[in-house]
Enzyme design. Structure first.
Site, PDB file in Angstrom:
ATOM      1  N   ASP A 164      11.441  49.662 -13.375  1.00 36.60           N
ATOM      2  CA  ASP A 164      10.971  50.510 -12.270  1.00 36.60           C
ATOM      3  C   ASP A 164      10.965  49.752 -10.951  1.00 36.60           C
ATOM      4  O   ASP A 164      11.461  50.233  -9.930  1.00 36.60           O
ATOM      5  CB  ASP A 164       9.536  50.992 -12.535  1.00 36.60           C
ATOM      6  CG  ASP A 164       9.388  51.694 -13.863  1.00 36.60           C
ATOM      7  OD1 ASP A 164       9.932  51.220 -14.857  1.00 36.60           O
ATOM      8  OD2 ASP A 164       8.692  52.721 -13.883  1.00 36.60           O
ATOM      9  N   THR A 165      10.371  48.558 -10.996  1.00 37.28           N
ATOM     10  CA  THR A 165      10.240  47.776  -9.766  1.00 37.28           C
ATOM     11  C   THR A 165      11.602  47.429  -9.194  1.00 37.28           C
ATOM     12  O   THR A 165      11.832  47.565  -7.979  1.00 37.28           O
ATOM     13  CB  THR A 165       9.447  46.492 -10.046  1.00 37.28           C
ATOM     14  OG1 THR A 165       8.160  46.832 -10.562  1.00 37.28           O
ATOM     15  CG2 THR A 165       9.275  45.680  -8.769  1.00 37.28           C
TER      16      THR A 165
END
Length: 460
Positions: A206-207
């Site tokens: 996600d990051t």
């Protein structure tokens, strides 16, 4: 941006490859690993909420990350009982791996995912995906750290979450507020180009996706959420934190060296007002002036410190030449990346060579000023020397900006226009497990079809 105003149609961006009636508009992925107890109530609750509140066809995809309990059987049972539910089995663990595989294969124009514990209140789901459906944003994330979010969780998780996001802001200059909330969405056409650049297959997925999207200039919409911590969460905090820090280091190094080809992500999805030619407003001038002034102020401070250091060991002219040479190399590199947005190593040597020519002009101005001062007085005070150098550097700075803008880093508007007229995206093959498909440029109307009006499995 173009909006179809026909009754009952879904607003779409110019490049949104929307699907015809009957094909899901939204595909919600639920990654699971050994969730035999929570999977069924989660899916049924999500399905009931979407069936009641979402005005378009949808799909719920269970992404099984090599579960070893009865999770696969529960998933198949749900898919058999509920037409809008499907299941996808992977033989390797990793949330990022599951999302990449399902999103790459999905035919829905809007893709989302949420954690199986449903810690996030589902009332935030429609506000999450609405900006993507309308064409306003490219990605959307739920945030537990905004002022209007209402969150219930222990102090340890609160501290870890805030500390992690502070690390992202300090190291990767991230501006989004919450990278770890398991509640995100992305447009399919954006995912098609963005996902091949994301390397992580675990929790850092996600990051990394958000950092690359933000660096490429894509729009990320944040939705404040109501969130209640799951006390039975099986996430290993120490291992996850360690892997995340390794990911931060890897992505930061790749961004610093320019090894990530983010240029192919910059503004391929519709109209951007910054790309318009407006009479009497030079393109990018305001932003470049701000960046150049910031870099110039820091370079001047660096130059004065160097000059003061060199002046202890040598004469004023030699100290000025050495300080100006070192600061000029740093100034050119900083302006190249920060002011004029040139990424990668291509042309770096040529830019530095041209920067040295500009340095020569600055050297002539400052050296001439020092010579004039020494001619006027035999032993000028150190403070007087610094004042003269500051005045000479101000004049050199104006000239340096004009030369940088017109000669070293010229406006590439014509090249950008040519690329916009005939877009070509990177043709790097997908990794194993990914599906490569040719997406249509034409926009098809999305009719507001209730999920029970069609069997979603007909399109699978």
């Amino acid at each position: 941006m173009r909006t179809d105003s026909s009754p009952g149609t879904l607003p779409a961006r110019e490049h949104l490859p929307a699907a015809p009636a009957g094909t899901p508009v939204l595909d919600v992925v639920i990654p699971v690993y050994n969730e035999e107890k929570d999977l069924q109530p989660c899916v049924r609750r999500l399905h009931e909420h979407l069936d009641r509140t979402f005005p378009y066809a949808f799909r719920i995809t269970i992404a099984d990350n090599a579960s070893t309990d009865t999770t696969p059987q529960v998933a198949r049972q749900l898919a058999a009982q509920i037409p809008e539910v499907t299941t996808f089995r992977l033989e390797q663990k990793g949330r990022g791996r599951a999302l990449r595989a399902v999103w790459s294969a999905s035919d829905a124009p809007v893709l989302a995912y949420m954690d199986v514990d449903l810690s996030t209140d589902l009332n935030a789901l429609l506000p999450l995906v609405a900006p993507l459906i309308s064409g306003h944003s490219d990605l959307a994330i739920g945030s537990r750290l905004t002022r209007s979010s209402r969150v219930v969780r222990g102090p340890k998780r609160e501290f870890i979450s805030r500390a992690y996001n502070l690390i992202l802001r300090g190291s990767l200059q991230a501006r989004f507020s919450d990278a770890q909330c398991g509640f995100k969405a992305i447009r399919r056409d954006v995912a098609q180009i963005l996902l091949p650049l994301v390397e992580d297959t675990g929790w850092f997925f996600d990051t990394e996706m958000l950092v690359l999207a933000e660096r490429a200039g894509l729009r990320i919409h944040e939705v404040p959420v109501d969130w209640v911590d799951d006390p039975d969460s099986t996430v290993h905090i120490v291992k996850t934190a360690t892997d995340d820090l390794k990911g931060v280091w890897r992505v930061g190094r790749a961004l610093a060296t320019g090894s990530l080809s983010l240029d192919r992500l910059a503004r391929p999805f519709g109209d951007d007002p910054r790309d318009r030619d407006i009479e009497d407003v030079p393109k990018g001038l305001a932003r470049q002036l701000v960046g150049f002034c910031v870099v110039g102020a820091l370079s001047t401070l660096f130059y004065l410190l160097l000059y003061s250091g060199f002046r202890v060991f040598t004469g004023s002219q030699t100290a000025n030449a050495l300080a100006l040479l070192v600061s000029a190399v740093a100034n050119t590199a900083a302006n190249r990346r920060l002011t004029f947005g040139v990424r990668g190593r291509g042309g770096a040597v040529r830019h530095q060579a041209q920067g040295l020519v500009v340095f020569g002009i600055g050297l002539a101005l400052t050296s001439g000023s020092l010579a004039a001062l020494n001619a006027a007085t035999s032993e000028p005070a150190h403070s007087t020397e610094l004042a003269v150098l500051v005045a000479a550097n101000l004049a050199a700075t104006v000239l340096r900006f004009l030369l940088f803008r017109a000669w070293v880093f010229p406006d590439r508007r014509e090249d950008d226009s040519a690329r916009a007229a005939s877009p070509s995206y990177d043709t790097t093959p997908f990794r194993a497990g990914e599906v490569a498909d040719s997406w249509r440029d034409a926009t098809v109307q999305l009719l507001p079809v209730r999920p029970h009006d069609t069997d979603a499995r007909d399109s699978r």
